[in-house]
Scaffold this motif. Structure first.
Motif, mmCIF file in Angstrom:
data_model
loop_
_atom_site.group_PDB
_atom_site.id
_atom_site.type_symbol
_atom_site.label_atom_id
_atom_site.label_comp_id
_atom_site.label_asym_id
_atom_site.label_seq_id
_atom_site.Cartn_x
_atom_site.Cartn_y
_atom_site.Cartn_z
ATOM 1 N N VAL A 1 0.879 -1.168 0.000
ATOM 2 C CA VAL A 1 0.000 0.000 0.000
ATOM 3 C C VAL A 1 0.923 1.227 0.000
ATOM 4 C CG1 VAL A 1 -1.728 1.305 1.286
ATOM 5 C CG2 VAL A 1 -1.851 -1.192 1.204
ATOM 6 N N PRO A 2 0.856 2.088 -1.018
ATOM 7 C CA PRO A 2 1.872 3.122 -1.202
ATOM 8 C C PRO A 2 1.729 4.345 -0.308
ATOM 9 C CG PRO A 2 0.250 3.259 -2.950
ATOM 10 C CD PRO A 2 -0.106 2.047 -2.141
ATOM 11 N N GLY A 3 0.811 4.312 0.651
ATOM 12 C CA GLY A 3 0.595 5.460 1.521
ATOM 13 C C GLY A 3 -0.842 5.937 1.422
ATOM 14 N N ALA A 4 -1.095 7.107 1.970
ATOM 15 C CA ALA A 4 -2.463 7.606 1.971
ATOM 16 C C ALA A 4 -2.501 9.110 2.152
ATOM 17 C CB ALA A 4 -3.263 6.941 3.092
ATOM 18 N N VAL A 5 -3.496 9.725 1.524
ATOM 19 C CA VAL A 5 -3.837 11.120 1.812
ATOM 20 C C VAL A 5 -4.795 11.159 2.993
ATOM 21 C CG1 VAL A 5 -5.042 13.153 0.906
ATOM 22 C CG2 VAL A 5 -3.377 11.948 -0.520
ATOM 23 N N GLY A 6 -5.688 10.183 3.060
ATOM 24 C CA GLY A 6 -6.625 10.031 4.167
ATOM 25 C C GLY A 6 -7.322 8.695 4.048
ATOM 26 N N VAL A 7 -7.744 8.131 5.178
ATOM 27 C CA VAL A 7 -8.392 6.821 5.183
ATOM 28 C C VAL A 7 -9.650 6.903 6.042
ATOM 29 C CG1 VAL A 7 -8.128 4.356 5.632
ATOM 30 C CG2 VAL A 7 -6.124 5.720 4.992
ATOM 31 N N GLU B 1 9.812 9.154 -3.348
ATOM 32 C CA GLU B 1 11.137 9.054 -2.734
ATOM 33 C C GLU B 1 11.361 7.657 -2.149
ATOM 34 O OE1 GLU B 1 13.791 11.282 0.776
ATOM 35 O OE2 GLU B 1 11.653 11.702 0.562
ATOM 36 N N ALA B 2 10.349 7.132 -1.463
ATOM 37 C CA ALA B 2 10.474 5.807 -0.855
ATOM 38 C C ALA B 2 10.639 4.723 -1.914
ATOM 39 C CB ALA B 2 9.252 5.522 0.010
ATOM 40 N N LEU B 3 9.841 4.790 -2.968
ATOM 41 C CA LEU B 3 9.905 3.768 -4.007
ATOM 42 C C LEU B 3 11.254 3.778 -4.730
ATOM 43 C CD1 LEU B 3 6.303 4.052 -5.493
ATOM 44 C CD2 LEU B 3 7.197 2.233 -4.041
ATOM 45 N N LYS B 4 11.796 4.968 -4.952
ATOM 46 C CA LYS B 4 13.116 5.057 -5.587
ATOM 47 C C LYS B 4 14.190 4.445 -4.688
ATOM 48 C CE LYS B 4 12.545 8.962 -8.749
ATOM 49 N NZ LYS B 4 13.016 10.332 -9.107
ATOM 50 N N GLU B 5 14.041 4.643 -3.377
ATOM 51 C CA GLU B 5 14.997 4.074 -2.432
ATOM 52 C C GLU B 5 14.882 2.554 -2.365
ATOM 53 O OE1 GLU B 5 15.628 4.076 2.428
ATOM 54 O OE2 GLU B 5 14.890 5.917 1.452
ATOM 55 N N LEU B 6 13.654 2.049 -2.484
ATOM 56 C CA LEU B 6 13.418 0.615 -2.315
ATOM 57 C C LEU B 6 13.584 -0.200 -3.600
ATOM 58 C CD1 LEU B 6 10.356 0.964 0.041
ATOM 59 C CD2 LEU B 6 12.559 -0.061 0.664
ATOM 60 N N ALA B 7 13.542 0.465 -4.756
ATOM 61 C CA ALA B 7 13.668 -0.267 -6.025
ATOM 62 C C ALA B 7 14.953 -1.102 -6.093
ATOM 63 C CB ALA B 7 13.584 0.709 -7.201
ATOM 64 N N PRO B 8 16.115 -0.567 -5.687
ATOM 65 C CA PRO B 8 17.323 -1.395 -5.706
ATOM 66 C C PRO B 8 17.265 -2.576 -4.749
ATOM 67 C CG PRO B 8 17.883 0.950 -5.568
ATOM 68 C CD PRO B 8 16.413 0.834 -5.321
ATOM 69 N N VAL B 9 16.511 -2.435 -3.654
ATOM 70 C CA VAL B 9 16.349 -3.550 -2.714
ATOM 71 C C VAL B 9 15.528 -4.655 -3.372
ATOM 72 C CG1 VAL B 9 15.612 -4.220 -0.400
ATOM 73 C CG2 VAL B 9 16.402 -1.872 -0.826
ATOM 74 N N ALA B 10 14.472 -4.267 -4.082
ATOM 75 C CA ALA B 10 13.674 -5.246 -4.818
ATOM 76 C C ALA B 10 14.524 -5.973 -5.855
ATOM 77 C CB ALA B 10 12.482 -4.551 -5.482
ATOM 78 N N GLU B 11 15.370 -5.224 -6.530
ATOM 79 C CA GLU B 11 16.264 -5.832 -7.521
ATOM 80 C C GLU B 11 17.240 -6.806 -6.861
ATOM 81 O OE1 GLU B 11 19.194 -4.569 -11.239
ATOM 82 O OE2 GLU B 11 18.496 -3.037 -9.828
ATOM 83 N N GLU B 12 17.750 -6.402 -5.698
ATOM 84 C CA GLU B 12 18.685 -7.271 -4.965
ATOM 85 C C GLU B 12 18.046 -8.612 -4.644
ATOM 86 O OE1 GLU B 12 20.824 -7.458 -0.555
ATOM 87 O OE2 GLU B 12 19.979 -5.567 -1.284
ATOM 88 N N TYR B 13 16.787 -8.583 -4.207
ATOM 89 C CA TYR B 13 16.094 -9.824 -3.851
ATOM 90 C C TYR B 13 15.422 -10.480 -5.049
ATOM 91 C CZ TYR B 13 16.695 -8.959 1.156
ATOM 92 O OH TYR B 13 17.217 -8.774 2.416
ATOM 93 N N GLN B 14 15.413 -9.790 -6.217
ATOM 94 C CA GLN B 14 14.770 -10.327 -7.423
ATOM 95 C C GLN B 14 13.287 -10.593 -7.180
ATOM 96 O OE1 GLN B 14 16.825 -11.210 -10.669
ATOM 97 N NE2 GLN B 14 17.523 -9.399 -9.555
#
Length: 278
Positions: free
Chosen positions: A109-115, A135-148
């Motif tokens: 879940v990529p976050g929220a403006v309100g729930v 910003e978070a997704l750009k930081e985590l994309a290499p982690v996803a690649e690392e774990y494939q």
């Protein structure tokens, strides 16, 4: 397309029994979920994952995706830097566990403006939420690649990423083959048409959730059995086929029936056979 069922569709809490029920109901695989505690959790070890894999193999079902409900409390868009950090740590653990299980993807879940259905939840300015999520997704994309393992963001009732154009553009800005869309058919029905989302998101769609929804209800109570709502399933199937999608479609049925809860698995399996097979 391959037919899967979300672990959240079970009243049963024993994973081994869930896998057996899923196979008996005719599902090819099960989407498990990362919790705070348990065999698939923030505390999971590789040995735990090996045990879960063995249970699935014994039952004859595949494990292909790891979802998580933890993001409703800890997400990328929160004002608190500490909470944003915790959300990213959840994703890192989710990716690790998914790799141990041999899964292709995780659902985020990529976050929220309100729930609306989370009393007291924070309201975040839309543009600020967008920037924090990106910003978070750009930081985590290499982690996803690392774990494939693919990091797939879901369209949910979060007052955020409300159009397929916006979802498409966010994924493109991340610019990683390891970040894509986990498209939920039923979740867009209150404000749009799933077949249009499928067309626009195209190959960015890596996994698909099947849910049905009645527009006349308009609240969470509008979600119900497949084929009981307003989703035009023929259009959805045609759009997926035109898109060349032949991956997993996962039924996410919440909650199971109060009486004879396992019955929802068989009803859902039969409905999916009609939807996928035409």
């Amino acid at each position: 397309m391959k037919k899967g069922i979300s672990i959240w569709s079970f009243a049963e809490t024993d994973l081994k029994k869930c896998f057996q029920l899923a196979r008996d109901a005719g599902f090819d695989g099960v989407e498990v979920a990362l919790d705070e505690k348990g065999m698939v959790s923030l505390e999971s070890t590789k040995e735990d994952a090996e045990t879960v894999k063995a249970w699935a193999k014994e039952a004859g079902v595949a494990l292909y995706s790891v979802a998580s409900g933890l993001y409703w409390k800890k997400n990328y868009t929160a004002s608190s830097e500490e909470i944003r950090k915790e959300a990213k740590e959840i994703t890192r653990k989710q990716l690790q566990v998914a790799s141990w299980l041999g899964c292709q993807s995780i659902l985020v879940v990529p976050g929220a403006v309100g729930v609306d259905f989370e009393p007291g939840s924070e309201i975040v300015d839309y543009d600020v939420a967008y920037d924090r999520c990106l910003e978070a997704l750009k930081e985590l994309a290499p982690v996803a690649e690392e774990y494939q393992v693919e990091l797939c963001i879901e369209n949910v009732w979060n007052k955020f990423l409300l159009s397929p154009l916006e979802m498409r553009d966010l994924i493109d800005k991340v610019n990683s083959p390891w970040v894509g869309s986990y498209f939920d058919v039923g979740n867009v029905l209150y404000c749009g048409y799933p077949e249009q989302w499928i067309k626009i998101l195209g190959k960015r769609i890596r996994k698909v959730h099947f849910k049905d929804f009645k527009r006349s209800v308009g609240t969470l109570d509008g979600f119900g059995d497949l084929l009981s709502g307003d989703v035009n399933w023929k259009n959805v199937r045609a759009a997926l086929e035109k898109n060349g999608y032949d991956g997993w479609v996962t039924a996410e049925m919440l909650p199971p029936y109060a009486q004879y809860p396992e019955t929802i698995l068989y009803n859902t399996s039969n409905a999916m056979n009609r939807i996928i097979g035409g």
